[in-house]
Scaffold this motif. Structure first.
Motif, PDB file in Angstrom:
ATOM      1  N   HIS A   1      -5.208   6.283  -1.463  1.00 44.18           N
ATOM      2  CA  HIS A   1      -4.097   5.332  -1.428  1.00 44.18           C
ATOM      3  C   HIS A   1      -4.196   4.386  -2.620  1.00 44.18           C
ATOM      4  O   HIS A   1      -5.258   4.193  -3.193  1.00 44.18           O
ATOM      5  N   THR A   2      -3.059   3.821  -2.979  1.00 43.07           N
ATOM      6  CA  THR A   2      -2.943   2.883  -4.092  1.00 43.07           C
ATOM      7  C   THR A   2      -2.246   1.636  -3.573  1.00 43.07           C
ATOM      8  O   THR A   2      -1.274   1.737  -2.831  1.00 43.07           O
ATOM      9  N   ALA A   3      -2.755   0.478  -3.960  1.00 42.00           N
ATOM     10  CA  ALA A   3      -2.151  -0.779  -3.507  1.00 42.00           C
ATOM     11  C   ALA A   3      -1.860  -1.685  -4.700  1.00 42.00           C
ATOM     12  O   ALA A   3      -2.485  -1.553  -5.753  1.00 42.00           O
ATOM     13  N   LYS A   4      -0.920  -2.583  -4.506  1.00 39.49           N
ATOM     14  CA  LYS A   4      -0.620  -3.605  -5.503  1.00 39.49           C
ATOM     15  C   LYS A   4      -0.746  -4.973  -4.840  1.00 39.49           C
ATOM     16  O   LYS A   4      -0.256  -5.164  -3.725  1.00 39.49           O
ATOM     17  N   VAL A   5      -1.423  -5.900  -5.528  1.00 40.61           N
ATOM     18  CA  VAL A   5      -1.601  -7.255  -5.007  1.00 40.61           C
ATOM     19  C   VAL A   5      -1.810  -8.209  -6.174  1.00 40.61           C
ATOM     20  O   VAL A   5      -2.604  -7.939  -7.069  1.00 40.61           O
ATOM     21  N   GLY A   6      -1.072  -9.301  -6.188  1.00 36.75           N
ATOM     22  CA  GLY A   6      -1.279 -10.342  -7.184  1.00 36.75           C
ATOM     23  C   GLY A   6      -1.198  -9.871  -8.627  1.00 36.75           C
ATOM     24  O   GLY A   6      -1.881 -10.407  -9.492  1.00 36.75           O
ATOM     25  N   GLY A   7      -0.392  -8.863  -8.904  1.00 36.37           N
ATOM     26  CA  GLY A   7      -0.269  -8.349 -10.266  1.00 36.37           C
ATOM     27  C   GLY A   7      -1.338  -7.330 -10.639  1.00 36.37           C
ATOM     28  O   GLY A   7      -1.391  -6.874 -11.777  1.00 36.37           O
ATOM     29  N   TYR A   8      -2.174  -6.948  -9.688  1.00 31.53           N
ATOM     30  CA  TYR A   8      -3.234  -5.961  -9.910  1.00 31.53           C
ATOM     31  C   TYR A   8      -2.972  -4.716  -9.078  1.00 31.53           C
ATOM     32  O   TYR A   8      -2.250  -4.758  -8.091  1.00 31.53           O
ATOM     33  N   VAL A   9      -3.652  -3.630  -9.480  1.00 26.23           N
ATOM     34  CA  VAL A   9      -3.644  -2.398  -8.715  1.00 26.23           C
ATOM     35  C   VAL A   9      -5.018  -2.279  -8.055  1.00 26.23           C
ATOM     36  O   VAL A   9      -6.039  -2.550  -8.682  1.00 26.23           O
ATOM     37  N   VAL A  10      -5.031  -1.871  -6.801  1.00 33.56           N
ATOM     38  CA  VAL A  10      -6.277  -1.642  -6.072  1.00 33.56           C
ATOM     39  C   VAL A  10      -6.237  -0.195  -5.598  1.00 33.56           C
ATOM     40  O   VAL A  10      -5.375   0.180  -4.810  1.00 33.56           O
ATOM     41  N   GLU A  11      -7.180   0.587  -6.100  1.00 33.97           N
ATOM     42  CA  GLU A  11      -7.208   2.016  -5.793  1.00 33.97           C
ATOM     43  C   GLU A  11      -8.319   2.346  -4.813  1.00 33.97           C
ATOM     44  O   GLU A  11      -9.487   2.092  -5.080  1.00 33.97           O
ATOM     45  N   GLY A  12      -7.936   2.881  -3.664  1.00 32.03           N
ATOM     46  CA  GLY A  12      -8.911   3.377  -2.710  1.00 32.03           C
ATOM     47  C   GLY A  12      -9.497   2.318  -1.796  1.00 32.03           C
ATOM     48  O   GLY A  12      -8.936   1.243  -1.598  1.00 32.03           O
TER      49      GLY A  12
ATOM     50  N   VAL B   1       0.836  -1.202   0.000  1.00 36.29           N
ATOM     51  CA  VAL B   1       0.000   0.000   0.000  1.00 36.29           C
ATOM     52  C   VAL B   1       0.869   1.250   0.000  1.00 36.29           C
ATOM     53  O   VAL B   1       1.727   1.417   0.872  1.00 36.29           O
ATOM     54  N   PHE B   2       0.602   2.128  -0.962  1.00 44.79           N
ATOM     55  CA  PHE B   2       1.285   3.414  -1.059  1.00 44.79           C
ATOM     56  C   PHE B   2       0.314   4.477  -0.564  1.00 44.79           C
ATOM     57  O   PHE B   2      -0.753   4.658  -1.130  1.00 44.79           O
ATOM     58  N   LYS B   3       0.678   5.149   0.529  1.00 42.36           N
ATOM     59  CA  LYS B   3      -0.240   6.077   1.184  1.00 42.36           C
ATOM     60  C   LYS B   3       0.515   7.247   1.786  1.00 42.36           C
ATOM     61  O   LYS B   3       1.733   7.190   1.975  1.00 42.36           O
ATOM     62  N   SER B   4      -0.235   8.300   2.105  1.00 44.91           N
ATOM     63  CA  SER B   4       0.333   9.439   2.808  1.00 44.91           C
ATOM     64  C   SER B   4       0.594   9.032   4.258  1.00 44.91           C
ATOM     65  O   SER B   4      -0.207   8.305   4.850  1.00 44.91           O
ATOM     66  N   PRO B   5       1.672   9.511   4.851  1.00 43.56           N
ATOM     67  CA  PRO B   5       1.924   9.177   6.255  1.00 43.56           C
ATOM     68  C   PRO B   5       0.912   9.831   7.209  1.00 43.56           C
ATOM     69  O   PRO B   5       0.851   9.495   8.378  1.00 43.56           O
ATOM     70  N   TYR B   6       0.099  10.745   6.702  1.00 43.00           N
ATOM     71  CA  TYR B   6      -0.818  11.511   7.548  1.00 43.00           C
ATOM     72  C   TYR B   6      -2.281  11.088   7.390  1.00 43.00           C
ATOM     73  O   TYR B   6      -3.159  11.725   7.945  1.00 43.00           O
ATOM     74  N   CYS B   7      -2.565  10.020   6.667  1.00 45.55           N
ATOM     75  CA  CYS B   7      -3.946   9.643   6.354  1.00 45.55           C
ATOM     76  C   CYS B   7      -4.441   8.548   7.296  1.00 45.55           C
ATOM     77  O   CYS B   7      -3.992   7.404   7.221  1.00 45.55           O
ATOM     78  N   GLY B   8      -5.381   8.893   8.161  1.00 43.40           N
ATOM     79  CA  GLY B   8      -5.935   7.922   9.104  1.00 43.40           C
ATOM     80  C   GLY B   8      -6.859   6.911   8.453  1.00 43.40           C
ATOM     81  O   GLY B   8      -6.882   5.740   8.846  1.00 43.40           O
TER      82      GLY B   8
ATOM     83  N   VAL C   1       1.066  10.518  -3.567  1.00 42.57           N
ATOM     84  CA  VAL C   1       0.229   9.354  -3.895  1.00 42.57           C
ATOM     85  C   VAL C   1      -0.151   9.349  -5.389  1.00 42.57           C
ATOM     86  O   VAL C   1      -0.105   8.293  -6.021  1.00 42.57           O
ATOM     87  N   PRO C   2      -0.504  10.501  -5.991  1.00 48.95           N
ATOM     88  CA  PRO C   2      -0.807  10.477  -7.436  1.00 48.95           C
ATOM     89  C   PRO C   2       0.352   9.937  -8.287  1.00 48.95           C
ATOM     90  O   PRO C   2       0.123   9.225  -9.270  1.00 48.95           O
ATOM     91  N   ALA C   3       1.586  10.232  -7.901  1.00 50.72           N
ATOM     92  CA  ALA C   3       2.741   9.706  -8.642  1.00 50.72           C
ATOM     93  C   ALA C   3       2.833   8.191  -8.471  1.00 50.72           C
ATOM     94  O   ALA C   3       3.138   7.470  -9.432  1.00 50.72           O
ATOM     95  N   ALA C   4       2.559   7.693  -7.267  1.00 50.39           N
ATOM     96  CA  ALA C   4       2.567   6.239  -7.028  1.00 50.39           C
ATOM     97  C   ALA C   4       1.452   5.575  -7.832  1.00 50.39           C
ATOM     98  O   ALA C   4       1.646   4.496  -8.395  1.00 50.39           O
ATOM     99  N   ARG C   5       0.290   6.213  -7.898  1.00 47.13           N
ATOM    100  CA  ARG C   5      -0.839   5.695  -8.674  1.00 47.13           C
ATOM    101  C   ARG C   5      -0.458   5.597 -10.149  1.00 47.13           C
ATOM    102  O   ARG C   5      -0.690   4.578 -10.797  1.00 47.13           O
ATOM    103  N   LYS C   6       0.126   6.658 -10.664  1.00 45.00           N
ATOM    104  CA  LYS C   6       0.538   6.694 -12.074  1.00 45.00           C
ATOM    105  C   LYS C   6       1.577   5.606 -12.364  1.00 45.00           C
ATOM    106  O   LYS C   6       1.477   4.887 -13.355  1.00 45.00           O
ATOM    107  N   ALA C   7       2.560   5.474 -11.475  1.00 48.94           N
ATOM    108  CA  ALA C   7       3.604   4.458 -11.652  1.00 48.94           C
ATOM    109  C   ALA C   7       3.016   3.048 -11.640  1.00 48.94           C
ATOM    110  O   ALA C   7       3.519   2.156 -12.326  1.00 48.94           O
ATOM    111  N   ALA C   8       1.946   2.846 -10.871  1.00 51.90           N
ATOM    112  CA  ALA C   8       1.310   1.527 -10.797  1.00 51.90           C
ATOM    113  C   ALA C   8       0.439   1.238 -12.017  1.00 51.90           C
ATOM    114  O   ALA C   8       0.057   0.095 -12.238  1.00 51.90           O
ATOM    115  N   GLY C   9       0.097   2.288 -12.778  1.00 47.51           N
ATOM    116  CA  GLY C   9      -0.695   2.084 -13.988  1.00 47.51           C
ATOM    117  C   GLY C   9      -2.184   2.351 -13.832  1.00 47.51           C
ATOM    118  O   GLY C   9      -2.973   2.021 -14.722  1.00 47.51           O
ATOM    119  N   MET C  10      -2.587   2.961 -12.717  1.00 51.39           N
ATOM    120  CA  MET C  10      -3.998   3.277 -12.497  1.00 51.39           C
ATOM    121  C   MET C  10      -4.265   4.690 -13.004  1.00 51.39           C
ATOM    122  O   MET C  10      -3.600   5.634 -12.576  1.00 51.39           O
TER     123      MET C  10
END
Length: 144
Positions: free
Chosen positions: A76-87, A28-35, A59-68
């Motif tokens: 937040h943007t996450a990667k799992v099993g070869g997929y991107v999971v956004e939000g 998970v790629f997220k801001s350090p300040y996001c509860g 986070v937008p740069a991480a999202r772009k790099a992940a392909g979303m």
């Protein structure tokens, strides 16, 4: 003496978690300040995923790099099993994605829908989890 893999299998079976889930790492790629991101991470852990967080300042740069595509963006943007999971996508949707293995970039719950995992409230709103295709199109994967 247990090997690590034997221990994971034993703990997974004891907890009632499938072996496929136990082995799935979510990055998970997220801001350090996001509860709310932390609450979503907890939701995923409770569902049996091995979650690793990476605090990022962009986070937008991480999202772009992940392909979303940006239009599906959330906090937040996450990667799992070869997929991107956004939000704030529910763990059950991620489990279904990993089971069905559709050809897609991944899943998105754009924005921050009230009532989604990590965004619990007394006034939840209906929202869709979208299956995002490589061409940027999407279709409804699940209704909540």
């Amino acid at each position: 003496m247990f090997k690590t893999s034997s221990l994971i299998i034993a703990l997974s079976l004891f907890a009632g978690i499938s072996l496929a889930q136990a082995a799935e790492r979510v990055e998970v790629f997220k801001s350090p300040y996001c509860g709310c991101c932390e609450k979503w991470v907890e939701h995923m852990r409770k569902a049996g995923f091995d979650v690793v967080t990476k605090d990022v300042n962009d986070v937008p740069a991480a999202r772009k790099a992940a392909g979303m595509p940006e239009r599906f963006g959330s906090c937040h943007t996450a990667k799992v099993g070869g997929y991107v999971v956004e939000g704030h996508v529910p763990a059950a949707d991620v489990q279904r994605l990993l089971k069905e293995k559709p050809k897609a970039v991944g899943l998105a719950a754009p924005g921050m829908p009230q009532g989604s995992p990590g965004m619990e409230t007394n006034h939840p709103q209906a929202y869709d989890t979208l299956l995002v295709q490589a061409d940027g199109s999407s279709k409804v994967f699940a209704k909540h």
